[in-house]
Write an enzyme that holds these catalytic residues in place. Structure first.
Site, PDB file in Angstrom:
ATOM      1  N   ASP A 250      -9.787   2.427 -54.103  1.00 49.49           N
ATOM      2  CA  ASP A 250      -9.480   3.707 -53.468  1.00 49.49           C
ATOM      3  C   ASP A 250      -9.400   3.451 -51.963  1.00 49.49           C
ATOM      4  O   ASP A 250      -9.771   2.385 -51.465  1.00 49.49           O
ATOM      5  CB  ASP A 250     -10.517   4.775 -53.824  1.00 49.49           C
ATOM      6  CG  ASP A 250      -9.937   6.182 -53.656  1.00 49.49           C
ATOM      7  OD1 ASP A 250      -8.943   6.326 -52.903  1.00 49.49           O
ATOM      8  OD2 ASP A 250     -10.450   7.139 -54.259  1.00 49.49           O
TER       9      ASP A 250
HETATM   10  C1  NOJ Z   1      -8.395   9.004 -51.863  1.00 44.55           C
HETATM   11  C2  NOJ Z   1      -8.480   9.650 -53.203  1.00 44.55           C
HETATM   12  O1  NOJ Z   1      -9.782   9.541 -53.722  1.00 44.55           O
HETATM   13  C3  NOJ Z   1      -7.495   9.086 -54.218  1.00 44.55           C
HETATM   14  O2  NOJ Z   1      -7.520   9.899 -55.351  1.00 44.55           O
HETATM   15  C4  NOJ Z   1      -6.120   8.988 -53.627  1.00 44.55           C
HETATM   16  O3  NOJ Z   1      -5.208   8.533 -54.581  1.00 44.55           O
HETATM   17  C5  NOJ Z   1      -6.167   8.079 -52.423  1.00 44.55           C
HETATM   18  N1  NOJ Z   1      -7.067   8.634 -51.430  1.00 44.55           N
HETATM   19  C6  NOJ Z   1      -4.788   7.848 -51.799  1.00 44.55           C
HETATM   20  O4  NOJ Z   1      -4.336   8.967 -51.137  1.00 44.55           O
END
Ligand code: NOJ
Length: 631
Positions: A267
């Site tokens: 993430d």
């Molecule tokens: C953080 C989020 O937790 C995740 O779900 C997302 O895909 C990513 N950022 C990218 O934007």
């Protein structure tokens, strides 16, 4: 069984191409493939273009600009050492331009086809814009309604969650990764994120292996079985080990047990954050731990970019270990046909998003997602001959609340609101409207500037009071009142957990004031999580849970209110009576005392702990008679 990539054996043509490419790549270029770099201007660091020119890039995210995709791709193909195309990635969660109901709503249809079709259209539009890879589906089981991200998933149940996971993977990816109308899917967030302590986003998670295997992992396994191309690791610690560097999850379960052969991305900033999480002393150790655990791609933290070469130099990692991580990334680029067709036709998007069948599909999906919670005396459906209806509430004319949370970067909401939908059903002049006081978060959303909220200036107490009185007066003058209440789009999703599940602001006060007039009142809820609406459930005769229904949401609400569609959605989550009752879910093992025993009020002494509305609940306009039943 992974149904999609069975032809790619170790000696398949794709693997031979990957090996040939790897053999000519420098270490620096290989590290470039393990990096997902930010295309957003707000990020510090060298311009993306520079990195791409020097060493290529596995992927880019947070960019939503078709022309820019082609420009950057040209740099990768023509100027980077081996000319490897970039995978452009974006969060396309419930629609690209045509916005579908949020995933929690899609799950309320209990029909995987609804979710599959929605994501197939989302994929088609996103791909026409030049996006290759979406960060969806989000398939975290969520049993705590306080957790904001409950809106992104399919609710509390592993069976329904698995069906929705597989359907969304099929929708995004289609049958063939080389299909130019689809995108790669990403099963996230692996795993256990929905069980964050207290429903507080990012807080640690403690789950036994039995809970993981029975409840939290099945949707992920279903995604693997459906052929999902990529996975994203979760942010939080799972049983004290960050998911980003959790070898048991990433290697033992996902790759070895389940046979997943795609790639895993962290993430955002997850690799760098291992230092904050106390799992690594510095970036170098963070990179080492994540890579050893089996994490292929570093999203946005540049920790792989900055440290992997040193780790190879000092002997902590071998080039073989780096190759092992790069291989599935290149494999997918070949399987998608990106080497042959790296660019997007810049004229395509406008044609694709204009297709009327996309809006029609969004309207049908929204109808199918809505849950009728109450209909005393068959107040619904309403007659189209009504001549004096008031539509009241802060969300009644909000495009943002109608389309819901997790908008695509830079998307401008363009929904049909409930007010517009109701007006379209009735004669001119039959509908009056007043919003009442605004509702706001106590702490603003950190993404506010990226158009997650409508960013109205904060209402003064005097203006709020005047708006309250105006709403009461407007209701007073009508024969029937439709109240549209719930949560703003920025009140559910990431950074949007909350302690209470009440209607925010003065909404319940306004509802009570209108109810006291003795007129028929219909409550339409727009929200991304279960709300505790005990007072409304006992007093307002008709309640429709419309969730965050998307671009055609207002039309779909009106279709149901006026009987052009029959509500058939069922809740994929329990509605607790109070926020303090979360987590609440149906599939519990029985304990030694029967819960409802009047003698042993053993759960709480101050309130019943049964759900206000249980998992699976939902009325319809149809009645059934089943005569002469015999056991
Ligand atoms: C953080 C989020 O937790 C995740 O779900 C997302 O895909 C990513 N950022 C990218 O934007």
């Amino acid at each position: 069984m992974n149904t999609m990539k069975t032809t790619d054996t170790a000696v398949s043509p794709t693997h031979m191409k990957v090996d040939a490419l790897l053999a000519k790549m420098s270490l620096e270029e290989k590290i470039g493939q393990l990096a997902q770099i930010s295309g957003a201007e707000f990020m510090p660091g060298p311009p993306a273009e520079e990195t791409v020119r020097k060493m290529g890039a596995g992927s880019m995210l947070w960019l939503n600009n078709t022309q820019r995709f082609n420009e950057l791709q040209k740099v990768a193909i023509e100027e980077s050492p081996s000319g490897i195309p970039i995978l452009f990635a974006l969060d396309v969660i419930h629609g690209y331009r045509t916005i579908f109901p949020v995933p929690l709503a899609l799950a309320s249809s209990w029909d995987p086809n609804v979710a599959e079709q929605a994501q197939a259209i989302a994929a088609k539009e996103a791909r026409a814009a030049g996006i290759h890879w979406t960060f969806g589906p989000m398939i975290d089981i969520a049993r705590d309604a306080r957790w904001g991200r409950i809106v992104e998933g399919a609710g509390e149940d592993p069976y329904l969650g698995s069906a929705m996971a597989a359907a969304q993977v099929r929708g995004f990816q289609g049958d063939d990764l080389a299909d130019p109308e689809h995108v790669l899917a990403c099963a996230k967030h692996f795993a256990g994120y929905g069980a964050a302590d207290g429903g507080r986003d990012y807080d640690p998670v403690f789950l036994s292996e039995a809970q993981l295997r029975n409840v939290y992992l099945p949707p992920f396994q279903a995604a693997v079985d459906a052929g999902v191309a990529t996975f994203m690791s979760a942010y939080m610690d799972l049983n004290n080990v960050p998911a980003t560097s959790n070898r048991w999850l990433l290697r033992d379960v996902l790759r070895e047990e389940w046979g997943f052969d795609g790639f895993i991305v962290s993430d955002a900033f997850g690799v760098g954050n291992l230092v904050i999480q106390g799992h690594a002393r510095d970036g170098q150790e963070a990179a080492l731990r994540a890579l050893k655990a089996g994490l292929n791609m570093d999203m946005a933290s540049s920790t792989y970019l900055g440290n992997l070469a040193n780790l190879v130099q000092d002997g902590s990692l071998t080039v073989d270990e780096i190759d092992e991580m790069v291989r599935p990334i290149l494999t997918l680029k070949f399987q998608m046909g990106l080497f042959e067709n790296p660019y997007v036709d810049e004229t395509l998007l406008d044609q694709v998003v204009a297709r009327p069948e996309h809006r029609q599909a969004a309207r049908l999906a929204a109808q199918r997602s809505m849950v009728l919670l109450r209909n005393e005396g068959n107040l619904l459906p309403l007659a189209k001959t009504l001549t004096n209806v008031a539509v009241i509430g802060p969300l009644a004319d909000s495009m943002q609340a109608t389309e819901g949370s997790w908008m695509v970067f830079g998307h401008q909401p363009a929904a049909v609101t409930v007010l517009q939908g109701v007006r379209a059903k009735l004669a001119d002049g039959a509908v009056s409207y007043a919003p009442g006081p605004d509702i706001n978060r106590d702490f603003p959303h950190p993404f506010g500037e990226f158009n997650l909220s409508e960013r109205k200036p904060l209402q003064s107490p005097e203006d709020a009071e005047a708006a309250f009185h105006m709403a009461v007066a407007t209701a007073q003058a009508a024969d029937l009142v439709i109240m549209v209440m719930g949560e703003n789009a920025d009140m559910a999703g990431e950074f949007a957990s909350r302690g209470s599940l009440n209607l925010p602001g003065r909404q319940e006060e306004l509802l009570k004031a209108v109810h006291a007039m003795g007129k028929p009142v219909v409550l339409v809820l727009l929200n991304g999580r279960p709300l505790s609406i005990s007072w409304a459930a006992a007093n307002i005769p008709a309640i429709l849970e419309a969730w965050e229904p998307g671009s055609e949401g207002g039309n779909a609400v009106a279709d149901i209110l006026f009987g052009d569609a029959n509500p058939g959605g069922k809740l994929p989550v329990c509605f607790p009576r109070h926020g303090s009752h979360a987590p609440l879910y149906y599939a519990r093992t029985l304990t030694h005392q029967p819960e409802h025993s009047p003698m042993y009020r053993s759960r709480y002494w101050d309130s019943p702990t049964t759900p206000l509305y249980p998992f699976g609940f939902g009325l319809s306009y149809t009645t059934f008679a089943i005569p002469d039943l015999q056991l």
